[in-house]
Scaffold this motif. Structure first.
Motif, PDB file in Angstrom:
ATOM      1  N   ILE A   1       0.831  -1.206   0.000  1.00 24.45           N
ATOM      2  CA  ILE A   1       0.000   0.000   0.000  1.00 24.45           C
ATOM      3  C   ILE A   1       0.870   1.263   0.000  1.00 24.45           C
ATOM      4  O   ILE A   1       0.604   2.216  -0.743  1.00 24.45           O
ATOM      5  N   ASN A   2       1.916   1.290   0.822  1.00 25.32           N
ATOM      6  CA  ASN A   2       2.741   2.501   0.890  1.00 25.32           C
ATOM      7  C   ASN A   2       3.502   2.754  -0.406  1.00 25.32           C
ATOM      8  O   ASN A   2       3.796   3.903  -0.734  1.00 25.32           O
ATOM      9  N   ASP A   3       3.861   1.710  -1.134  1.00 23.19           N
ATOM     10  CA  ASP A   3       4.544   1.923  -2.417  1.00 23.19           C
ATOM     11  C   ASP A   3       3.585   2.504  -3.449  1.00 23.19           C
ATOM     12  O   ASP A   3       4.001   3.307  -4.301  1.00 23.19           O
ATOM     13  N   LEU A   4       2.329   2.105  -3.391  1.00 19.68           N
ATOM     14  CA  LEU A   4       1.342   2.737  -4.269  1.00 19.68           C
ATOM     15  C   LEU A   4       1.130   4.183  -3.832  1.00 19.68           C
ATOM     16  O   LEU A   4       1.088   5.094  -4.677  1.00 19.68           O
ATOM     17  N   PHE A   5       1.015   4.403  -2.527  1.00 19.23           N
ATOM     18  CA  PHE A   5       0.829   5.759  -1.986  1.00 19.23           C
ATOM     19  C   PHE A   5       1.937   6.692  -2.476  1.00 19.23           C
ATOM     20  O   PHE A   5       1.693   7.854  -2.806  1.00 19.23           O
ATOM     21  N   ASN A   6       3.159   6.185  -2.523  1.00 19.06           N
ATOM     22  CA  ASN A   6       4.312   7.021  -2.893  1.00 19.06           C
ATOM     23  C   ASN A   6       4.576   7.080  -4.394  1.00 19.06           C
ATOM     24  O   ASN A   6       5.526   7.740  -4.828  1.00 19.06           O
ATOM     25  N   SER A   7       3.748   6.387  -5.175  1.00 18.53           N
ATOM     26  CA  SER A   7       4.011   6.334  -6.618  1.00 18.53           C
ATOM     27  C   SER A   7       3.773   7.689  -7.284  1.00 18.53           C
ATOM     28  O   SER A   7       2.767   8.358  -7.043  1.00 18.53           O
ATOM     29  N   ALA A   8       4.689   8.068  -8.150  1.00 20.61           N
ATOM     30  CA  ALA A   8       4.558   9.328  -8.892  1.00 20.61           C
ATOM     31  C   ALA A   8       3.518   9.221 -10.002  1.00 20.61           C
ATOM     32  O   ALA A   8       3.161  10.211 -10.628  1.00 20.61           O
ATOM     33  N   HIS A   9       3.022   8.022 -10.261  1.00 23.09           N
ATOM     34  CA  HIS A   9       2.060   7.831 -11.353  1.00 23.09           C
ATOM     35  C   HIS A   9       0.625   8.191 -10.962  1.00 23.09           C
ATOM     36  O   HIS A   9      -0.268   8.145 -11.815  1.00 23.09           O
ATOM     37  N   LEU A  10       0.401   8.509  -9.698  1.00 22.25           N
ATOM     38  CA  LEU A  10      -0.981   8.742  -9.264  1.00 22.25           C
ATOM     39  C   LEU A  10      -1.407  10.180  -9.585  1.00 22.25           C
ATOM     40  O   LEU A  10      -1.427  11.054  -8.718  1.00 22.25           O
ATOM     41  N   THR A  11      -1.740  10.383 -10.843  1.00 29.54           N
ATOM     42  CA  THR A  11      -2.211  11.696 -11.301  1.00 29.54           C
ATOM     43  C   THR A  11      -3.585  11.521 -11.945  1.00 29.54           C
ATOM     44  O   THR A  11      -4.043  10.396 -12.152  1.00 29.54           O
ATOM     45  N   ASP A  12      -4.227  12.636 -12.297  1.00 27.79           N
ATOM     46  CA  ASP A  12      -5.541  12.631 -12.940  1.00 27.79           C
ATOM     47  C   ASP A  12      -6.551  11.819 -12.114  1.00 27.79           C
ATOM     48  O   ASP A  12      -6.617  11.979 -10.910  1.00 27.79           O
ATOM     49  N   ASN A  13      -7.280  10.910 -12.758  1.00 25.10           N
ATOM     50  CA  ASN A  13      -8.284  10.143 -12.000  1.00 25.10           C
ATOM     51  C   ASN A  13      -7.637   9.203 -10.986  1.00 25.10           C
ATOM     52  O   ASN A  13      -8.272   8.784 -10.014  1.00 25.10           O
TER      53      ASN A  13
END
Lengths: 283, 175
Positions: A81-93
């Motif tokens: 979960i924390n690696d997803l939280f820190n991902s730079a890909h989480l933009t837009d929707n």
């Protein structure tokens, strides 16, 4: 010992893991272990039977990581979960996933718990359910002979998946025109526990809602859509009165599973706030 | 079966059956009782250790699952008589009362500061929300983190080479 004796397997590849899973009886997949280990301890305390074989995916590198494949975000099933939280890909929707991850359990759990484990454990209070249904996420499974199966998260929570396949990754299409809101209510005990969650996604066209998904997690039944509210919103203009008016257009069977009046009321509060947030962010 | 655990920069050979948790092996086989047993169901954080770079709960980690990975426990922080800056900051700031939660708390703080020596209040709360303390009210703990972050930032040598250099050394377990 807190656990009953078991046979531990640590395959190094997805192919090895799928073959093992198909060939072993009484086998359970170990991803992050935050659900499974506690479940095994509980079963032992109650004197109940526990699975003989545990297949750990921890060494299967191909199941880790967050990356883009074309216009879809691909989240490896044992990404924590924390690696997803820190991902730079989480933009837009996809940015809403940062908010969702932020609120899941506690930091050491977020360091251990995996996306795949959160979904495939199929606990009713799994927090990723509603947001991933709103984002139209797809689950990608792989079988022992390499055969692949893709089903939507919505379908998965309705009907489950074949028990002989392993979740490889979750894919979500990036949508630059979507607006997404998420509102969650928790209760506090030793650690906070989700009580309910609402995730709403729409593609505004001018002042109108379009392709709207209203996804509810009441933590008693699996995450599901409120098609009655979706239908109302599709016919409505995104005005400041809508959050209040929407409360007259709910599929109440979803919300009123909660036994306490205050929880039923909190659902209505959550719907109003999620809608107000959504409309407030309309460009 | 025999397996080698890498704990606090030393290799330990242990004899396991496969169903032991890391917490059980640390305490019962290796005598590392600094890591505490409390709720045993992933709620309290007393059993927190660092695996790789992440604060992790040893009560829900199968020991067989950490083969080949670097585990750091509270015993691995100090260099002889010299406390780790996080330990020293807890001491200097009065951040411990009964002390039972403190090893887990220090491990979570250390993992945080290794990645980010100057965390914001929100980042500290994020990192510590899995460590429950019934005595301190957390304020002194937050002060200790800020203090430790300052000490780590001021240190001349990079913190990883000072405290986490991997120099394998084989040690036999008690069993």
């Amino acid at each position: 010992m807190l656990l009953n004796p078991l046979t531990f397997y640590a395959p190094q590849s997805l192919q090895e893991a799928t073959k093992l899973y198909a060939s072993l009886s009484e086998a359970r997949i170990l991803a992050g272990g935050t659900f499974l280990l506690n479940s095994l301890k509980l079963l032992k305390r109650k004197g109940l039977k526990t699975p003989q074989n545990i297949i750990s995916l921890r060494k299967v590198e191909e199941l880790k990581g967050v990356k883009f494949a074309g216009d879809s975000l691909s989240i490896g099933s044992i990404t924590v979960i924390n690696d997803l939280f820190n991902s730079a890909h989480l933009t837009d929707n996809l940015a809403i996933l940062r908010t969702v991850c932020r609120n899941i359990s506690t930091n050491p759990i977020r360091n251990m718990a995996t996306i795949g484990g959160n979904l495939t454990s199929r606990y009713t209070w799994t927090e990723l359910g509603a947001p991933l249904i709103a984002l139209e996420a797809m689950l990608n499974f792989v079988g022992p002979n390499g055969e692949q199966e893709q089903i939507s998260v919505e379908e998965f929570f309705k009907n489950g998946a074949k028990a002989t396949k392993i979740l490889s990754h979750v894919s979500i299409r990036r949508d630059k025109t979507a607006t997404v809101s998420y509102y969650r209510v928790k209760k506090m005990s030793d650690v906070d526990v989700p009580l309910l969650g609402v995730c709403i996604k729409t593609n505004f066209i001018g002042d109108r809602f379009s392709k709207t998904r209203v996804c509810i997690n009441n933590t008693i039944t699996f995450a599901q859509r409120d098609s009655v509210l979706e239908e109302f919103l599709e016919k409505s203009e995104a005005s400041k009165n809508i959050p209040q008016e929407a409360l007259e257009h709910l599929n109440t069977a979803i919300y009123d599973n909660r036994s306490d009046d205050y929880k039923k009321a909190m659902f209505r509060v959550a719907i109003k706030r999620a809608l107000a947030d959504l409309i407030g962010r309309k460009k | 079966m025999k397996m080698t655990l890498n704990i606090n920069r030393k290799e330990h050979e242990v004899d396991i059956k496969g169903h032991e948790t890391l917490l059980e092996v640390l305490r019962d086989q290796l005598g590392m009782t600094g890591t505490k047993t409390s709720c045993n169901e992933s709620e309290c954080g007393a059993c927190t250790v660092i695996i790789g770079k992440k604060a992790t709960l040893s009560c829900i980690t199968l020991v067989a699952n950490v083969a080949g990975e670097e585990v750091t426990t509270i015993e691995g922080l100090a260099k002889g008589e010299e406390l780790h800056p996080v330990q020293q900051a807890f001491l200097d700031n009065g951040a411990a009362q009964c002390g039972f939660c403190i090893p887990g708390m220090i491990m979570s703080c250390t993992a945080l500061l290794n990645n980010n020596p100057n965390p914001t209040q929100e980042e500290m709360e994020y990192a510590l929300d899995g460590n429950i303390c019934r005595c301190t009210g957390y304020l002194k703990i937050f002060e200790a983190i800020r203090d430790a972050g300052g000490r780590l930032s001021e240190m001349e040598a990079p913190k990883e080479s000072t405290f986490y250099r991997h120099t394998p050394e084989t040690v036999s377990s008690k069993s």
